[in-house]
Design a protein around this motif. Structure first.
Motif, PDB file in Angstrom:
ATOM      1  N   TRP A  19      20.533  73.563  35.849  1.00 17.40           N
ATOM      2  CA  TRP A  19      19.923  72.594  36.760  1.00 17.40           C
ATOM      3  C   TRP A  19      20.868  71.474  37.176  1.00 17.40           C
ATOM      4  O   TRP A  19      20.709  70.905  38.258  1.00 17.40           O
ATOM      5  CB  TRP A  19      18.635  72.031  36.142  1.00 17.40           C
ATOM      6  CG  TRP A  19      18.829  71.202  34.912  1.00 17.40           C
ATOM      7  CD1 TRP A  19      18.861  71.641  33.620  1.00 17.40           C
ATOM      8  CD2 TRP A  19      19.019  69.788  34.852  1.00 17.40           C
ATOM      9  NE1 TRP A  19      19.048  70.598  32.755  1.00 17.40           N
ATOM     10  CE2 TRP A  19      19.143  69.438  33.488  1.00 17.40           C
ATOM     11  CE3 TRP A  19      19.078  68.773  35.803  1.00 17.40           C
ATOM     12  CZ2 TRP A  19      19.338  68.135  33.053  1.00 17.40           C
ATOM     13  CZ3 TRP A  19      19.265  67.466  35.383  1.00 17.40           C
ATOM     14  CH2 TRP A  19      19.407  67.152  34.025  1.00 17.40           C
ATOM     15  N   THR A  78       9.922  68.799  36.915  1.00 14.78           N
ATOM     16  CA  THR A  78      11.285  68.434  37.351  1.00 14.78           C
ATOM     17  C   THR A  78      11.495  66.932  37.235  1.00 14.78           C
ATOM     18  O   THR A  78      12.555  66.468  36.780  1.00 14.78           O
ATOM     19  CB  THR A  78      11.528  68.914  38.797  1.00 14.78           C
ATOM     20  OG1 THR A  78      11.349  70.326  38.847  1.00 14.78           O
ATOM     21  CG2 THR A  78      12.926  68.563  39.282  1.00 14.78           C
ATOM     22  N   LEU A  88      12.839  76.217  38.372  1.00 11.36           N
ATOM     23  CA  LEU A  88      13.732  75.634  39.370  1.00 11.36           C
ATOM     24  C   LEU A  88      14.441  76.807  40.027  1.00 11.36           C
ATOM     25  O   LEU A  88      15.028  77.648  39.329  1.00 11.36           O
ATOM     26  CB  LEU A  88      14.752  74.696  38.712  1.00 11.36           C
ATOM     27  CG  LEU A  88      14.269  73.273  38.406  1.00 11.36           C
ATOM     28  CD1 LEU A  88      15.283  72.540  37.538  1.00 11.36           C
ATOM     29  CD2 LEU A  88      14.019  72.486  39.691  1.00 11.36           C
ATOM     30  N   ARG A 107      16.337  77.675  36.295  1.00  9.15           N
ATOM     31  CA  ARG A 107      15.810  77.168  35.013  1.00  9.15           C
ATOM     32  C   ARG A 107      14.327  77.498  34.889  1.00  9.15           C
ATOM     33  O   ARG A 107      13.588  77.402  35.868  1.00  9.15           O
ATOM     34  CB  ARG A 107      15.990  75.643  34.934  1.00  9.15           C
ATOM     35  CG  ARG A 107      15.406  75.016  33.661  1.00  9.15           C
ATOM     36  CD  ARG A 107      15.456  73.489  33.708  1.00  9.15           C
ATOM     37  NE  ARG A 107      15.013  72.900  32.460  1.00  9.15           N
ATOM     38  CZ  ARG A 107      13.765  72.465  32.212  1.00  9.15           C
ATOM     39  NH1 ARG A 107      12.828  72.569  33.146  1.00  9.15           N
ATOM     40  NH2 ARG A 107      13.454  71.938  31.035  1.00  9.15           N
ATOM     41  N   SER A 166      11.202  73.384  43.261  1.00 10.29           N
ATOM     42  CA  SER A 166      10.411  73.397  42.022  1.00 10.29           C
ATOM     43  C   SER A 166       9.145  74.193  42.304  1.00 10.29           C
ATOM     44  O   SER A 166       8.395  73.861  43.228  1.00 10.29           O
ATOM     45  CB  SER A 166      10.035  71.968  41.614  1.00 10.29           C
ATOM     46  OG  SER A 166      11.189  71.205  41.362  1.00 10.29           O
TER      47      SER A 166
END
Length: 262
Positions: free
Chosen positions: A104, A126, A93, A190, A166
């Motif tokens: 996130w 995600t 992410l 992330r 993403s």
């Protein structure tokens, strides 16, 4: 003598599908090893390539772990790329470099860029993360859109078209080398757990086909051939390995998480 029909090898827009030097070396290498003309088939979306593969209209394709687990009953695993010594990669992410966001949760309310609806790293990971936390993308984010390419996700975040995205961690790390000025405008928020790298698959209807067997041999021995090494160098990969379908069980579990949450 009748002309041999070309072996059709599909490529999804995972990475570098617009790199003519790479495509030239890949076609030359596979044609030599398969002793057959090879046609590289590209499409804009994963879905188009997966449909051609499952229906047997192309002989093999480099797809993603997400469509592989969705169509496992119709597909055989040919080989999986090896990156940094393992057939694994992560989903990242990402957000704009200047943002003060630590995890996130801080991306809530963003305009978020996904790669492709059939991408594991660019969508499913995600979506599963949100499902585990009882949230849907359309409720968590202000708005989402698909860029149909991981490079495009990075571009969207770097340019401010999206606030977060993403993306495939392998693509991100390679672009950190190849397009550092672009990647510098983003940061990783992330990293997912390690997941099965996008594999090469063939239709079960071609099980036992001599050219599919030759393709597997060509891929797993690519790192022992000068032309093969050029391909791997351009892809920043160590090689390809014959792997067990269980490598993709973690991705299958994410599909199930999303399915159960609705």
């Amino acid at each position: 003598m009748a002309e041999v029909a070309p072996f059709q090898f599909g490529l999804t827009p995972v990475f570098l599908s617009n790199d003519l030097e790479l495509l030239g070396h890949l076609r030359a290498y596979l044609s030599a090893k398969l002793d057959s003309p090879v046609e590289l088939v590209t499409r804009r979306t994963y879905q188009e390539i997966t449909a051609l593969l499952v229906s047997g209209e192309i002989h093999a394709a480099w797809i993603c772990g997400y469509p592989y687990v969705q169509y496992k009953a119709d597909l055989d695993l040919v080989a999986t790329p090896v990156w940094h010594g393992k057939p694994l990669y992560q989903s990242y992410l990402i957000a704009a470099a200047g943002r003060t966001v630590d995890d996130w949760h801080g991306l809530a309310g963003d305009v978020h860029a996904f790669s492709d609806p059939d991408s594991n790293s660019g969508f499913l990971v995600t979506r599963a993360l949100l499902a585990e936390n009882k949230a849907l993308p359309e409720a968590f984010f202000k708005r989402t859109f698909f860029t149909y390419g991981h490079r495009n996700v990075i571009r969207a975040v770097a340019s401010g078209l999206a606030q977060s995205g993403s993306v495939d961690g392998y693509v991100y790390e390679v672009m950190r080398e190849t397009e550092p000025d672009l990647v510098k405008q983003t940061k990783i928020v992330r990293k997912s757990e390690w997941l099965g790298f996008p594999p090469v698959a063939s239709p079960k209807s071609l099980a036992g086909d001599a050219r599919v067997r030759a393709l597997q041999q060509a891929l797993v021995s690519m790192n022992k051939d000068p032309e093969g090494m050029k391909v791997l160098s351009l892809l920043r990969l160590d090689g390809f390995a014959a792997t067990d379908p269980s490598l993709f069980d973690t991705i299958a579990a994410k599909v199930e998480t999303v399915r159960q949450f609705g």
